[in-house]
Scaffold this motif. Structure first.
Motif, PDB file in Angstrom:
ATOM      1  N   SER A  23     -23.551 -20.933  17.016  1.00 40.81           N
ATOM      2  CA  SER A  23     -25.005 -20.952  16.972  1.00 40.81           C
ATOM      3  C   SER A  23     -25.511 -22.152  16.175  1.00 40.81           C
ATOM      4  N   PRO A  24     -26.570 -22.824  16.657  1.00 40.32           N
ATOM      5  CA  PRO A  24     -27.090 -23.967  15.909  1.00 40.32           C
ATOM      6  C   PRO A  24     -27.694 -23.560  14.573  1.00 40.32           C
ATOM      7  N   PHE A  25     -27.948 -22.272  14.405  1.00 39.59           N
ATOM      8  CA  PHE A  25     -28.497 -21.788  13.157  1.00 39.59           C
ATOM      9  C   PHE A  25     -27.472 -20.910  12.454  1.00 39.59           C
ATOM     10  N   ASN A  26     -26.297 -21.461  12.252  1.00 38.07           N
ATOM     11  CA  ASN A  26     -25.225 -20.744  11.572  1.00 38.07           C
ATOM     12  C   ASN A  26     -25.722 -20.342  10.191  1.00 38.07           C
ATOM     13  N   ALA A  27     -25.636 -19.060   9.882  1.00 35.03           N
ATOM     14  CA  ALA A  27     -26.166 -18.566   8.617  1.00 35.03           C
ATOM     15  C   ALA A  27     -25.521 -19.235   7.412  1.00 35.03           C
ATOM     16  N   MET A  28     -24.255 -19.562   7.484  1.00 34.51           N
ATOM     17  CA  MET A  28     -23.580 -20.202   6.361  1.00 34.51           C
ATOM     18  C   MET A  28     -23.815 -21.708   6.345  1.00 34.51           C
ATOM     19  N   GLY A  29     -24.364 -22.259   7.429  1.00 39.44           N
ATOM     20  CA  GLY A  29     -24.627 -23.689   7.458  1.00 39.44           C
ATOM     21  C   GLY A  29     -25.568 -24.118   6.356  1.00 39.44           C
ATOM     22  N   GLY A  30     -26.530 -23.272   6.027  1.00 40.14           N
ATOM     23  CA  GLY A  30     -27.474 -23.598   4.974  1.00 40.14           C
ATOM     24  C   GLY A  30     -26.828 -23.610   3.614  1.00 40.14           C
ATOM     25  N   VAL A  31     -25.941 -22.684   3.365  1.00 34.80           N
ATOM     26  CA  VAL A  31     -25.303 -22.581   2.063  1.00 34.80           C
ATOM     27  C   VAL A  31     -24.248 -23.661   1.891  1.00 34.80           C
ATOM     28  N   ASP A  32     -23.320 -23.729   2.831  1.00 35.65           N
ATOM     29  CA  ASP A  32     -22.250 -24.716   2.743  1.00 35.65           C
ATOM     30  C   ASP A  32     -22.750 -26.131   3.009  1.00 35.65           C
ATOM     31  N   GLY A  33     -23.769 -26.242   3.833  1.00 34.97           N
ATOM     32  CA  GLY A  33     -24.259 -27.545   4.242  1.00 34.97           C
ATOM     33  C   GLY A  33     -24.834 -28.372   3.116  1.00 34.97           C
ATOM     34  N   LEU A  34     -25.467 -27.733   2.151  1.00 34.21           N
ATOM     35  CA  LEU A  34     -26.052 -28.486   1.046  1.00 34.21           C
ATOM     36  C   LEU A  34     -24.992 -29.286   0.297  1.00 34.21           C
ATOM     37  N   MET A  36     -22.342 -30.535   1.584  1.00 38.00           N
ATOM     38  CA  MET A  36     -21.878 -31.621   2.446  1.00 38.00           C
ATOM     39  C   MET A  36     -22.821 -32.819   2.432  1.00 38.00           C
ATOM     40  N   LEU A  37     -24.063 -32.612   2.055  1.00 35.95           N
ATOM     41  CA  LEU A  37     -25.052 -33.684   2.145  1.00 35.95           C
ATOM     42  C   LEU A  37     -24.765 -34.858   1.226  1.00 35.95           C
ATOM     43  N   SER A  38     -24.092 -34.638   0.123  1.00 35.70           N
ATOM     44  CA  SER A  38     -23.828 -35.736  -0.801  1.00 35.70           C
ATOM     45  C   SER A  38     -22.850 -36.747  -0.214  1.00 35.70           C
ATOM     46  N   TYR A  84     -39.111 -39.533  11.235  1.00 37.51           N
ATOM     47  CA  TYR A  84     -39.556 -38.376  10.468  1.00 37.51           C
ATOM     48  C   TYR A  84     -39.608 -38.699   8.992  1.00 37.51           C
ATOM     49  N   GLU A  85     -40.299 -37.852   8.258  1.00 38.42           N
ATOM     50  CA  GLU A  85     -40.346 -37.942   6.803  1.00 38.42           C
ATOM     51  C   GLU A  85     -39.401 -36.891   6.229  1.00 38.42           C
ATOM     52  N   ILE A  86     -38.911 -37.127   5.037  1.00 36.79           N
ATOM     53  CA  ILE A  86     -38.014 -36.171   4.392  1.00 36.79           C
ATOM     54  C   ILE A  86     -38.718 -34.829   4.194  1.00 36.79           C
ATOM     55  N   THR A  87     -40.006 -34.857   3.931  1.00 35.72           N
ATOM     56  CA  THR A  87     -40.756 -33.611   3.722  1.00 35.72           C
ATOM     57  C   THR A  87     -40.909 -32.794   5.008  1.00 35.72           C
ATOM     58  N   ASP A  88     -40.591 -33.382   6.161  1.00 31.76           N
ATOM     59  CA  ASP A  88     -40.646 -32.663   7.435  1.00 31.76           C
ATOM     60  C   ASP A  88     -39.413 -31.786   7.644  1.00 31.76           C
ATOM     61  N   VAL A  89     -38.332 -32.044   6.920  1.00 31.20           N
ATOM     62  CA  VAL A  89     -37.075 -31.330   7.122  1.00 31.20           C
ATOM     63  C   VAL A  89     -37.193 -29.920   6.558  1.00 31.20           C
ATOM     64  N   ILE A  90     -36.843 -28.921   7.394  1.00 30.79           N
ATOM     65  CA  ILE A  90     -36.956 -27.520   6.958  1.00 30.79           C
ATOM     66  C   ILE A  90     -35.631 -26.762   7.031  1.00 30.79           C
ATOM     67  N   GLY A  91     -34.604 -27.344   7.625  1.00 27.96           N
ATOM     68  CA  GLY A  91     -33.334 -26.641   7.741  1.00 27.96           C
ATOM     69  C   GLY A  91     -32.216 -27.578   8.153  1.00 27.96           C
ATOM     70  N   LEU A  92     -30.997 -27.058   8.106  1.00 29.76           N
ATOM     71  CA  LEU A  92     -29.854 -27.863   8.488  1.00 29.76           C
ATOM     72  C   LEU A  92     -28.755 -27.006   9.071  1.00 29.76           C
ATOM     73  N   ASP A  93     -27.887 -27.672   9.801  1.00 29.19           N
ATOM     74  CA  ASP A  93     -26.642 -27.081  10.277  1.00 29.19           C
ATOM     75  C   ASP A  93     -25.582 -28.122   9.981  1.00 29.19           C
ATOM     76  N   ALA A  94     -24.646 -27.770   9.146  1.00 24.82           N
ATOM     77  CA  ALA A  94     -23.574 -28.686   8.773  1.00 24.82           C
ATOM     78  C   ALA A  94     -22.256 -28.014   9.080  1.00 24.82           C
ATOM     79  N   SER A  95     -21.567 -28.555  10.056  1.00 20.49           N
ATOM     80  CA  SER A  95     -20.264 -27.999  10.405  1.00 20.49           C
ATOM     81  C   SER A  95     -19.311 -29.157  10.662  1.00 20.49           C
ATOM     82  N   GLY A  96     -18.145 -29.072  10.055  1.00 19.08           N
ATOM     83  CA  GLY A  96     -17.201 -30.174  10.181  1.00 19.08           C
ATOM     84  C   GLY A  96     -17.754 -31.392   9.481  1.00 19.08           C
ATOM     85  N   SER A  97     -17.794 -32.510  10.176  1.00 20.07           N
ATOM     86  CA  SER A  97     -18.318 -33.730   9.577  1.00 20.07           C
ATOM     87  C   SER A  97     -19.711 -34.070  10.086  1.00 20.07           C
ATOM     88  N   SER A  98     -20.288 -33.206  10.936  1.00 13.77           N
ATOM     89  CA  SER A  98     -21.605 -33.504  11.473  1.00 13.77           C
ATOM     90  C   SER A  98     -22.693 -32.742  10.739  1.00 13.77           C
TER      91      SER A  98
END
Length: 104
Positions: A23-34, A36-38, A84-98
């Motif tokens: 699912s593109p809205f993987n529930a753990m993507g939000g938790v684990d994804g943060l 990965m952003l660094s 887009y602006e950074i303030t427009d971002v409301i969610g993420l999906d981070a899986s693997g390296s993407s």
């Protein structure tokens, strides 16, 4: 016949679990994804519908997400380059390296 039923039930359960994980809205993507952003150097930015906003916001701390994007010059540039602006971002999906960022 019993063996066929066991195989059919197993295949159905496996397919359902795989679909939920994909699912593109993987529930753990939000938790684990943060975390990965660094390390991320690029993100795809997709527009989402207003109906998905409550779910995305419940899975991710939007302010923390936007702050991490702002602290990563590669992601900040990636978001701006896609219009887009950074303030427009409301969610993420981070899986693997993407990394996929969702904007409204």
């Amino acid at each position: 016949m019993k063996m066929f039923k066991i195989i059919a039930v197993t295949a159905t359960l496996f397919a359902g679990a795989s679909a939920a994980y994909a699912s593109p809205f993987n529930a753990m993507g939000g938790v684990d994804g943060l975390s990965m952003l660094s390390d991320a150097t690029y993100a795809t930015v997709l527009t989402t519908s207003a109906g998905d906003v409550p779910f995305l916001r419940s899975q991710t701390d939007t302010q923390a997400l936007q702050q991490r994007i702002a602290n990563n010059p590669y992601l900040a540039k990636s978001v701006h380059d896609q219009g887009y602006e950074i303030t427009d971002v409301i969610g993420l999906d981070a899986s693997g390296s993407s990394v996929t960022l969702y904007v409204l």
